[in-house]
Design a protein around this motif. Structure first.
Motif, PDB file in Angstrom:
ATOM      1  N   TYR A   1      59.358  42.810  37.843  1.00  0.00           N
ATOM      2  CA  TYR A   1      58.638  42.557  36.594  1.00  0.00           C
ATOM      3  C   TYR A   1      59.468  42.973  35.392  1.00  0.00           C
ATOM      4  O   TYR A   1      59.146  43.927  34.694  1.00  0.00           O
ATOM      5  CB  TYR A   1      57.288  43.274  36.618  1.00  0.00           C
ATOM      6  CG  TYR A   1      56.368  42.715  37.670  1.00  0.00           C
ATOM      7  CD1 TYR A   1      55.657  41.537  37.440  1.00  0.00           C
ATOM      8  CD2 TYR A   1      56.220  43.336  38.902  1.00  0.00           C
ATOM      9  CE1 TYR A   1      54.831  41.000  38.406  1.00  0.00           C
ATOM     10  CE2 TYR A   1      55.397  42.806  39.880  1.00  0.00           C
ATOM     11  CZ  TYR A   1      54.705  41.642  39.628  1.00  0.00           C
ATOM     12  OH  TYR A   1      53.887  41.103  40.585  1.00  0.00           O
TER      13      TYR A   1
ATOM     14  N   ARG B   1      56.504  36.893  47.846  1.00  0.00           N
ATOM     15  CA  ARG B   1      56.367  36.418  46.469  1.00  0.00           C
ATOM     16  C   ARG B   1      57.330  35.284  46.115  1.00  0.00           C
ATOM     17  O   ARG B   1      57.303  34.775  44.995  1.00  0.00           O
ATOM     18  CB  ARG B   1      56.576  37.590  45.495  1.00  0.00           C
ATOM     19  CG  ARG B   1      55.652  38.774  45.726  1.00  0.00           C
ATOM     20  CD  ARG B   1      54.179  38.419  45.649  1.00  0.00           C
ATOM     21  NE  ARG B   1      53.788  37.796  44.395  1.00  0.00           N
ATOM     22  CZ  ARG B   1      53.487  38.476  43.284  1.00  0.00           C
ATOM     23  NH1 ARG B   1      53.528  39.789  43.279  1.00  0.00           N
ATOM     24  NH2 ARG B   1      53.133  37.838  42.183  1.00  0.00           N
TER      25      ARG B   1
ATOM     26  N   HIS C   1      46.999  39.325  37.224  1.00  0.00           N
ATOM     27  CA  HIS C   1      46.673  38.492  38.377  1.00  0.00           C
ATOM     28  C   HIS C   1      46.667  39.357  39.648  1.00  0.00           C
ATOM     29  O   HIS C   1      47.502  40.252  39.800  1.00  0.00           O
ATOM     30  CB  HIS C   1      47.721  37.375  38.490  1.00  0.00           C
ATOM     31  CG  HIS C   1      47.357  36.319  39.496  1.00  0.00           C
ATOM     32  ND1 HIS C   1      47.540  36.487  40.844  1.00  0.00           N
ATOM     33  CD2 HIS C   1      46.813  35.095  39.337  1.00  0.00           C
ATOM     34  CE1 HIS C   1      47.133  35.391  41.474  1.00  0.00           C
ATOM     35  NE2 HIS C   1      46.687  34.533  40.582  1.00  0.00           N
TER      36      HIS C   1
ATOM     37  N   HIS D   1      47.756  38.979  42.565  1.00  0.00           N
ATOM     38  CA  HIS D   1      49.010  39.051  43.331  1.00  0.00           C
ATOM     39  C   HIS D   1      49.991  40.035  42.738  1.00  0.00           C
ATOM     40  O   HIS D   1      50.681  40.757  43.455  1.00  0.00           O
ATOM     41  CB  HIS D   1      49.670  37.669  43.391  1.00  0.00           C
ATOM     42  CG  HIS D   1      49.145  36.870  44.510  1.00  0.00           C
ATOM     43  ND1 HIS D   1      47.807  36.722  44.728  1.00  0.00           N
ATOM     44  CD2 HIS D   1      49.764  36.209  45.504  1.00  0.00           C
ATOM     45  CE1 HIS D   1      47.626  35.976  45.792  1.00  0.00           C
ATOM     46  NE2 HIS D   1      48.799  35.653  46.289  1.00  0.00           N
ATOM     47  N   ASP D   2      50.058  40.030  41.419  1.00  0.00           N
ATOM     48  CA  ASP D   2      50.944  40.986  40.750  1.00  0.00           C
ATOM     49  C   ASP D   2      50.443  42.399  40.993  1.00  0.00           C
ATOM     50  O   ASP D   2      51.222  43.316  41.278  1.00  0.00           O
ATOM     51  CB  ASP D   2      50.993  40.693  39.250  1.00  0.00           C
ATOM     52  CG  ASP D   2      51.535  39.293  38.955  1.00  0.00           C
ATOM     53  OD1 ASP D   2      52.536  38.928  39.579  1.00  0.00           O
ATOM     54  OD2 ASP D   2      50.946  38.598  38.121  1.00  0.00           O
ATOM     55  N   LEU D   3      49.134  42.541  40.921  1.00  0.00           N
ATOM     56  CA  LEU D   3      48.552  43.865  41.127  1.00  0.00           C
ATOM     57  C   LEU D   3      48.837  44.363  42.548  1.00  0.00           C
ATOM     58  O   LEU D   3      49.251  45.509  42.749  1.00  0.00           O
ATOM     59  CB  LEU D   3      47.041  43.794  40.878  1.00  0.00           C
ATOM     60  CG  LEU D   3      46.321  45.126  40.868  1.00  0.00           C
ATOM     61  CD1 LEU D   3      46.884  46.024  39.773  1.00  0.00           C
ATOM     62  CD2 LEU D   3      44.830  44.923  40.666  1.00  0.00           C
TER      63      LEU D   3
ATOM     64  N   THR E   1      51.217  43.571  44.548  1.00  0.00           N
ATOM     65  CA  THR E   1      52.631  43.926  44.700  1.00  0.00           C
ATOM     66  C   THR E   1      52.904  45.298  44.088  1.00  0.00           C
ATOM     67  O   THR E   1      53.585  46.137  44.691  1.00  0.00           O
ATOM     68  CB  THR E   1      53.534  42.860  44.033  1.00  0.00           C
ATOM     69  OG1 THR E   1      53.416  41.644  44.764  1.00  0.00           O
ATOM     70  CG2 THR E   1      54.996  43.288  44.023  1.00  0.00           C
TER      71      THR E   1
ATOM     72  N   GLY F   1      43.986  37.529  46.641  1.00  0.00           N
ATOM     73  CA  GLY F   1      43.920  36.101  46.922  1.00  0.00           C
ATOM     74  C   GLY F   1      42.491  35.641  46.988  1.00  0.00           C
ATOM     75  O   GLY F   1      41.589  36.292  46.458  1.00  0.00           O
ATOM     76  N   HIS F   2      42.278  34.505  47.678  1.00  0.00           N
ATOM     77  CA  HIS F   2      40.921  33.957  47.739  1.00  0.00           C
ATOM     78  C   HIS F   2      40.189  34.397  48.997  1.00  0.00           C
ATOM     79  O   HIS F   2      39.041  34.020  49.226  1.00  0.00           O
ATOM     80  CB  HIS F   2      40.931  32.440  47.592  1.00  0.00           C
ATOM     81  CG  HIS F   2      41.850  31.740  48.565  1.00  0.00           C
ATOM     82  ND1 HIS F   2      41.771  31.896  49.921  1.00  0.00           N
ATOM     83  CD2 HIS F   2      42.870  30.879  48.355  1.00  0.00           C
ATOM     84  CE1 HIS F   2      42.693  31.143  50.499  1.00  0.00           C
ATOM     85  NE2 HIS F   2      43.391  30.545  49.580  1.00  0.00           N
TER      86      HIS F   2
ATOM     87  N   GLN G   1      37.282  30.226  49.430  1.00  0.00           N
ATOM     88  CA  GLN G   1      37.436  29.542  48.145  1.00  0.00           C
ATOM     89  C   GLN G   1      36.101  29.148  47.514  1.00  0.00           C
ATOM     90  O   GLN G   1      35.935  29.315  46.312  1.00  0.00           O
ATOM     91  CB  GLN G   1      38.370  28.335  48.291  1.00  0.00           C
ATOM     92  CG  GLN G   1      39.835  28.776  48.313  1.00  0.00           C
ATOM     93  CD  GLN G   1      40.815  27.630  48.464  1.00  0.00           C
ATOM     94  OE1 GLN G   1      40.552  26.650  49.153  1.00  0.00           O
ATOM     95  NE2 GLN G   1      41.962  27.751  47.824  1.00  0.00           N
TER      96      GLN G   1
ATOM     97  N   PRO H   1      39.879  32.266  40.589  1.00  0.00           N
ATOM     98  CA  PRO H   1      40.671  31.755  41.709  1.00  0.00           C
ATOM     99  C   PRO H   1      40.923  32.808  42.790  1.00  0.00           C
ATOM    100  O   PRO H   1      41.171  32.468  43.947  1.00  0.00           O
ATOM    101  CB  PRO H   1      41.989  31.332  41.053  1.00  0.00           C
ATOM    102  CG  PRO H   1      42.074  32.135  39.799  1.00  0.00           C
ATOM    103  CD  PRO H   1      40.689  32.505  39.389  1.00  0.00           C
TER     104      PRO H   1
END
Lengths: 147, 418
Positions: free
Chosen positions: A8, A122, B355, B357-359, B361, B373-374, B378, B387
């Motif tokens: 990031y 990722r 988001h 996904h960033d969190l 990671t 994710g979902h 969904q 989402p």
């Protein structure tokens, strides 16, 4: 603690916060949608190509910081570029984010995406917009699923 | 032959998550330089020593095919395989172990019911009633059946807290309804559905009910007879057992009428090139050599859970969910998705500007494992207009200090983005 070190970087966060060239492009000559079925991320790419030149490009969709920044930076990089150069760039970016070849200076600012290669889960986030771009150029279909 | 001693040291009278935690070797590791905080239990749980040792012993000493050989090893393997079935019968409080079919997991169990019971009973214009919060595994098999049979899928809607709108049930259940299939506990929201009410409403119209118990089996004390569900399905790996093995419980009178699922060895009485006759349940549905080591491991997981004070475990997990809910609510810009009054230990949330996904990671880089994710749900995400979420889900070995680590890691992650 430096969490933001390689993945990031500030440039990525900047594009994620304020994506460039976001929205639909109408009229457009080329269009495709990229879908990551694992996470539901979605990127649509619109291109206006005339005389083998990318006159304009925009994207829309929703996704994480990596996929948004990647799409945003992609639009900046390819605007005004001849199509054959875009195709070369595509291959280079894919090789970089999958770690198959190191980042080289010809990629310009896109080298900040290189860090993603160390995060196998990722990689698709970074490559989604580029897959959609490839699909739009090939005119093979409207939706491409990130591999 | 000398018997190996498989039993773990006796557990203390009082349930103590700290002591239990030490029985799970994987939890003792460091990830990215931090002691692991494992909060992805709704995806899969870690395995206790007892399960690992039971499978190890089986693989070292007792490997043989089941229900076939007359030699000592085959007898041992068969005895262990059937002992797991009996342990599972007791665990679910089923009438008979013949009501328990070993499958690959909850997904296969649902596909099995759709391909046998479904094909037999569901025709053109008939209806299958699902809930709005189903996992894809309890949607797609029914869609496939609907496509083949010309049946129609109906959905029980939910409100913005993630509770089913039971007032709609009366209209949704009608003379064309052939089956109700719904989750016991939602994997994405944590909602515990009021099965008793739904099953009673369905049965009053003669409609059988399949319950997807994948998210319930590790947490809820089950009694399939009292629940009176017609089918109950789950996976072993979400209840501290191995992956690749799961259970289909079905009422015997239903299983007996169902045609085979897959054809092959072990499911037949006799075979000729003209015709074959089939075994009684459960063997009719267990074609081919099963996942023997997996079933042995699953039996050990049942022994592990049964050896605990399950009421104390449930109290501990409820307190943990409560503590985590209060802790996360205090984070500005965080919204919890799924706020039903009765929930399993699942905490889904979204954060402004970050988001999932960033969190996930950034949490992983601090040794905290969550899911983003979902969540293979969904339609559930769509109900909430999002989402994806980040999901922390708890197991019996988690503690309030795990929650504190999560909250601290969230704070660090937010600093990157704000």
């Amino acid at each position: 603690m430096n969490l933001a070190d390689d993945l990031y970087q500030e440039l990525i966060l900047d594009h994620a916060r304020m994506p460039r060239n976001k929205g639909e492009l109408n009229p457009h000559s080329h269009h495709a949608r990229g879908l990551n079925p694992l996470c539901g991320d979605e990127v649509e790419v619109f291109l206006d190509i005339r005389d083998d030149l990318v006159r304009d490009v925009r994207f829309k969709g929703h996704g994480c910081a990596i996929s948004t920044a990647s799409a945003s930076m992609m639009t900046q990089q390819i605007r005004g570029m001849p199509v054959h150069e875009v195709k070369t760039l595509l291959a280079r970016v894919n090789a970089m984010v999958t770690g198959r070849s190191p980042a080289d200076e010809s990629l310009g600012k896109l080298v900040v995406l290189a860090g993603v290669s160390r995060f196998p889960t990722r990689v698709k986030c970074a490559s989604l917009a580029w897959h959609a771009l490839a699909a739009a150029l090939s005119e093979s279909g409207e939706t491409v699923v990130a591999e | 032959m000398s018997h190996l001693h498989l039993a773990s040291p006796p557990l203390p009278e009082k349930f103590d998550p700290g002591i239990i935690r030490a029985r799970f070797p994987a939890l003792a590791q460091h990830v990215n330089g931090y002691p692991l905080v494992y909060l992805d239990n709704a995806a899969t749980t870690q395995k206790p020593e007892r399960v690992i040792r039971a499978m190890d012993t089986h693989l070292r000493r007792d490997v043989a095919n089941v229900h076939r050989g007359v030699h000592a090893l085959s007898e041992r393997a068969t005895a262990a395989y059937e002992a797991s079935r009996e342990a599972m019968r007791d665990f679910l409080h089923a009438r008979s172990s013949r009501e328990l079919v070993f499958v690959r997991g909850a997904t296969e169990a649902i596909n099995l019911v759709a391909a046998t019971f479904g094909r037999q009973r569901v025709g053109r214009g008939d209806e299958i009633l699902l809930s709005a919060m189903e996992h894809h595994a309890n949607i797609v098999p029914w869609q496939l059946l609907a496509q083949q049979s010309g049946a129609v899928i109906r959905v029980i809607p939910m409100d913005d807290r993630g509770q089913l709108r039971l007032e709609e049930l009366d209209d949704l259940l009608n003379r064309r309804t052939r089956l109700v299939a719904l989750a016991h506990v939602s994997n994405a929201l944590g909602t515990v559905n009021p099965l008793e009410t739904i099953i009673e409403a369905a049965h009053s119209r003669g409609v059988p009910v399949l319950v997807d118990g994948a998210q319930a089996v590790a947490h809820e004390v089950l009694d399939v007879q009292r629940l009176d569900c017609d089918f109950y399905v789950f996976s072993g790996h979400k209840m501290y057992g191995p992956s690749g093995v799961g259970v289909l419980y079905g009422k015997l009178e239903l299983l007996e009428e169902m045609p085979p699922y897959q054809g092959g060895g072990d499911m037949i009485l006799s075979v000729s090139f003209q015709r074959s006759t089939y075994q009684e349940p459960p063997y009719r549905f267990e074609a081919g050599t099963p996942n023997i080591a997996g079933v042995v491991g699953l039996g050990a997981a049942v022994d592990f859970l049964s050896g605990l004070d399950r009421a104390a475990v449930a109290t501990h997990e409820a307190q943990l969910l409560d503590y985590a809910t209060r802790s996360l609510e205090s984070i500005p810009g965080l919204r919890i998705i799924g706020t039903a009054p009765r929930k399993g230990p699942v905490l889904s949330f979204v954060l402004d500007d970050v988001h999932p996904h960033d969190l996930a990671t950034l949490l992983d880089r601090q040794g905290v494992a969550v899911r983003s994710g979902h969540h293979c749900a969904q339609p559930t995400m769509e109900c909430f207009g999002i989402p994806a979420t980040t999901r922390a889900s708890f197991g019996l070995y988690n503690t309030t200090s795990d929650v504190d680590r999560l909250v601290a890691a969230l704070g660090n992650a937010l600093e990157v983005f704000r």
